[in-house]
Each structure stands twice: as C-alpha cells, then as structure tokens.
Design a protein around this motif. Structure first.
Motif, mmCIF file in Angstrom:
data_model
loop_
_atom_site.group_PDB
_atom_site.id
_atom_site.type_symbol
_atom_site.label_atom_id
_atom_site.label_comp_id
_atom_site.label_asym_id
_atom_site.label_seq_id
_atom_site.Cartn_x
_atom_site.Cartn_y
_atom_site.Cartn_z
ATOM 1 N N LYS A 118 18.335 -4.978 22.619
ATOM 2 C CA LYS A 118 18.382 -6.399 23.012
ATOM 3 C C LYS A 118 18.463 -6.571 24.529
ATOM 4 N N ASN A 119 18.711 -5.482 25.243
ATOM 5 C CA ASN A 119 18.799 -5.561 26.703
ATOM 6 C C ASN A 119 17.465 -5.287 27.395
ATOM 7 N N ILE A 120 16.392 -5.250 26.624
ATOM 8 C CA ILE A 120 15.074 -4.992 27.228
ATOM 9 C C ILE A 120 14.317 -6.313 27.341
ATOM 10 N N MET A 141 20.169 -14.037 36.320
ATOM 11 C CA MET A 141 20.073 -12.986 35.290
ATOM 12 C C MET A 141 19.225 -11.806 35.776
ATOM 13 N N GLY A 142 19.707 -10.627 35.541
ATOM 14 C CA GLY A 142 18.902 -9.453 35.869
ATOM 15 C C GLY A 142 17.868 -9.209 34.777
ATOM 16 N N LYS A 143 16.938 -8.334 35.056
ATOM 17 C CA LYS A 143 15.925 -8.015 34.052
ATOM 18 C C LYS A 143 15.832 -6.514 33.898
ATOM 19 N N SER A 144 15.513 -6.081 32.687
ATOM 20 C CA SER A 144 15.240 -4.658 32.541
ATOM 21 C C SER A 144 13.824 -4.489 32.008
ATOM 22 N N CYS A 198 15.841 3.396 24.900
ATOM 23 C CA CYS A 198 17.171 3.059 24.370
ATOM 24 C C CYS A 198 17.933 4.322 23.988
ATOM 25 N N THR A 199 17.321 5.167 23.166
ATOM 26 C CA THR A 199 18.039 6.371 22.725
ATOM 27 C C THR A 199 18.221 7.355 23.875
ATOM 28 N N GLY A 200 17.359 7.296 24.859
ATOM 29 C CA GLY A 200 17.412 8.274 25.958
ATOM 30 C C GLY A 200 18.251 7.841 27.144
#
Ligand code: GDP
Ligand code: IMO
Ligand code: MG
Length: 428
Positions: free
Chosen positions: A258-260, A1-4, A250-252
């Motif tokens: 949920k991907n953070i 799994m990748g991470k952000s 997220c907005t930018g």
C-alpha cells in the motif's frame, strides 16, 4: 505527501534503468536496491562522465540521497568493497550507504559452483549466467542454510556455520564436479576482514524506509535485471534466480504494497538479451548487427555481446500486467535513427503467448508477426523537447502506447542524464 516509485526493467535487462534512476534521484531522498546482486550493471553518464554500478544503488552520485541495500539483495562482500573503492573520491559512503542485516551473503563457494555448473552443462542447458554466484546464493537462502549479513557480527557463530556449510559445498565441488576444495581458514579470515568495512553500514532498513515514507520523503526502488528474467514469471529456466518484478520491491525491502504510489517500466525502443534462452524477435542479420553497433550493445557487467531484435509488444503487455505499470519510459530511441522501416511484434504465430512467455519455448515453435512503421532520418540524440522529435519517431512512441495501453511518461534520447524528455515526472 512523499511518493514511492518502483523502477523495473520490462524486458531481459539492460533497458537503461541506471540512467533513469540517477536522473529521477534529483527529486528523491532515498534509493533502494531490493533484489539481484552484482550480476547487475547499471550505467550512469553525467556530462560525459561514466560510472557503472553493480550493487550500490544508482542514487549514490547525488550527495543529498541515502542509498539502501535491502534484504532481497544477495551481497558479495568482495564485490561491494571493490565497488566502493571505484566511486568518485568525493562520494563518502559511510553515512549514505545502508545495508540490511537480513541480506544473504554471496560467498566464494557460490561463485565456484555457478561457474562449474555452467562449464559442465551440455550446450543446450547452459544459461549463460554472469558467473557471480547469484543462483547458488539464492538457493542457500531458500534452503535456510545460508549466511546473512547479521552473521558477521558474531565471529564464533560464523565460524561454526561456515565450517558446516563448507563441508557440504566441498563435498559437492570435489566429488560431483571434481574441482578443488575451499580452505576454511583463509575464507574465514578474508570474510572477517571485509566485514570490518561493511558492519558500520548495517542498518534496520525496514524501519528507516517506513520512517522516511511517513514523514513525506520520496523513495525510489531500483530494480535489477528485467521482468522476463524473473525466476517465477520469466522465460524459465533461462532466467536469473530472483523475482525481478515490481512485487519484489516489497519482499526485498520491507515496504508494504500500500506504500507504493507509481511503477515505472523501463523499455528499450528495441529488444536485447545477453545470455542464452528464447528471444522471439531476435535479428540474426545485418539489421541486428546495425542495432548492436549503434546501441553499443555489450554487457556492462561481463562485456558479452548482447543479442538484438525488434520490440516485442506481446512480452511488453505481459510486463505491464505483471508489474502493474503506471507508466513507461522508452530508452535508446536515438539508436533507431536513420532506419527506413521499424518493426513491432504484435503477436506470435500459432502460439499462445501464455505458453511462449512462461516456458522454455524454442525459436522454431514461435514466430513473430510484425507491424511495420516508417522510420525517421533526422537525429534524435539529445532531444529534450517532445515537439522537436521527428514526426515518425513520435508516431512510433504513440503506437507503442496504443498497443500496450499505458502512457509513455519518459523518453530517453541518449546515454547522458540530460538526454531525456520527461512528460510526466513520477515523483512530482
Ligand atoms: P541497466 O542495466 O538497465 O541500467 O542498463 P545498462 O547500463 O546495462 O545498459 C544501458 C546502456 O545504454 C548503457 O550503456 C547506457 O549508458 C546506455 N543508454 C541508456 N539510455 C540511453 C539512450 O537513451 N540512448 C543511448 N544511445 N544510450 C543509452
Ligand atoms: P541489469 O540489472 C541483463 C542474465 C544473465 C543470464 C541470466 C542468469 O544490468 O539489467 P545470473 O548471473 O543472474 O544467474 O544469470 O540472467 N542477467 C542479466 N542480463 N542484465 C542484467 O542486469 C542481468 N543480470 C543477469 O546474462 O542470462
Ligand atoms: Mg545492465
């Protein structure tokens, strides 16, 4: 799994975000800027070689990494082209720098207006902006009159829109500020010329980021400015014009909440601020001067002297909440070497922190209450092993952790990429 991982400043900017992004990029596939513009100045030092970036993400020195400018960034074509030209010769941006078509453009009239407003404002109303046109460009975005990168693809439509916008701005510049009007044709020609260089880099950033994430790539989101400069949650009106907090990633950029996976807050071991506005722990004495000198506290973008003071844990706790911080990175610990006593502000006298932090409070209204800790005399500069830190330096870090309730996962002990103690790597 990748991470952000989102990396944000927890104070008033210049916490050392650039250094840490550059360092963590070793383990990342992509680095994304999501707000602000070339008001940022992020310093990277590798083996003594210094690079200062303003718009280009701080992953650019690592050749395996793609760098993205998201839709939340206000983009000056002049500044971007100039910055590309200052990069080391071996860095080829043509395949590695990608720009969102939805990023708003900073145009000459934004810069002129930013400077005119600052010049004409009464002393107590000046914000001390970087003069890069940031505020006016975000105003245009919100008013829905602004130009975006995507407009550069259609010169006829661009010409039409630019004429209309210039009519509006020239009216304000000449009639309200008594400045000189901007000529349409030369601005239009210049814009098209710069666009030629930028258009090949335009990419659907949203799709690419989601593709990267779903195939397990690690992504870093690089904040600019700091939490206390946030347009909504900072020390308004002495703030910048974007949301600088983690939610803005997220907005930018178009990544979803949920991907953070992790949010890293960068905090100087003391506090600095460049520009006007309240600063409860500011030191207008020899200790403040000493910190400024030891820390070379001059702005990376404007060269202005930074105001210096003690660490403010009231503000830091607020940053922890606002950003959902997973961990902290304390930078510039080495700057405090040799001090007899170090102070931490743990509360404000007679003032609700909510009132103090969310509003334009004055210094007189808000006095810091300090806890004092013994300093250390041994040098910490360049230490990479936590066990080699002087006992009192370690105690200082532990006390910050206790007070804010979040672990310190990284400690920076010098400007160089390698002068770092990594206790928990956010991406590994
Ligand atoms: P940013 O805007 O958050 O990226 O920070 P800046 O680059 O504007 O300012 C941070 C300054 O401190 C730069 O000159 C860095 O090279 C320097 N710096 C970063 N971390 C450290 C550190 O741990 N110790 C020292 N002495 N300098 C550092
Ligand atoms: P980095 O990313 C420190 C400050 C300016 C001014 C206020 C508004 O390097 O941490 P603006 O030009 O944004 O309208 O100015 O915000 N400011 C910063 N201070 N670091 C920065 O960026 C800053 N970017 C803007 O000094 O007080
Ligand atoms: Mg900076």
């Amino acid at each position: 799994m990748g991470k952000s991982v989102i990396i944000v400043g927890t104070q008033w900017g210049d916490e050392g975000k650039g250094k840490i992004v550059d360092l963590l990029t070793d383990s990342a596939h992509a680095v994304v800027r999501f707000q602000g513009g070339h008001n940022a100045g992020h310093t990277l030092v590798n083996k003594g070689k210094k690079v200062i970036l303003h718009l280009i993400p701080s992953g650019i020195l690592h050749e395996h990494v793609d760098c993205y400018i998201g839709n939340g960034v206000v983009l000056s074509l002049d500044a971007l082209v100039a910055e590309i030209n200052t990069l080391p010769a071996n860095i080829d941006v043509s395949k590695r720098l990608k720009i969102s078509p939805a990023a708003p453009l900073i145009m000459d009239y934004h810069i002129i207006l930013d400077k005119l407003r600052e010049e004409k404002a009464a002393v107590d109303k000046k914000i001390g902006t970087t003069g890069r046109g940031i505020g006016p460009a975000y105003e245009d975005k919100v008013s829905r009159r602004g130009l975006k990168v995507i407009d550069l693809f259609d010169p006829d439509n661009l010409s039409h829109k630019l004429k209309e916008i210039l009519d509006y701005y020239n009216f304000i510049i000449t009639n309200y500020y008594h400045g000189s009007a901007i000529e349409f044709q030369s601005l239009f020609n210049k814009t098209l010329k710069l666009a030629d260089k930028i258009l090949p880099l335009v990419t659907d950033v949203v799709s690419e980021l989601h593709n990267l994430y779903s195939k397990g790539s690690n992504i870093l989101f690089e904040g600019a400015q700091g939490t206390l400069l946030d347009i909504d949650l900072g020390t308004y009106p002495f703030v910048t014009s974007s949301n600088t907090v983690a939610g803005s990633a997220c907005t930018g950029s178009g990544i979803g909440p949920k991907n953070i996976d992790y949010v890293l807050g960068i905090t100087k071991a003391y506090t600095t601020r460049v520009g006007e506005g309240p600063f409860v722990t500011e030191l207008n004495d020899d200790i403040g001067k000493h910190i400024a000198k030891q820390g070379h506290e001059f702005g990376s973008t404007t060269g202005r002297a930074r105001r210096c003071g003690w660490l403010d844990v009231v503000a830091l706790k607020r940053s922890v909440q606002i950003n959902s911080l997973s961990g902290l990175c304390i930078t510039k610990l080495d700057v405090l070497d040799g001090m007899n006593t170090i102070k931490i502000c743990t509360s404000y006298q007679d003032t609700e922190s909510a009132t103090a932090l969310g509003n334009n409070y004055s210094h007189d209204e808000c006095k810091p209450i300090y806890e004092e800790l013994p300093g250390w005399q041994e040098p910490t500069c360049g230490i990479t092993d936590i066990n080699k830190l002087p006992k009192n330096a370690l105690n200082y870090i532990k006390r910050i952790e206790e007070l804010v309730g979040v672990s310190v996962d990284i400690i920076s002990t010098g400007a160089d990429r390698n002068d770092t103690i990594i206790l928990k790597h956010p991406l590994l």
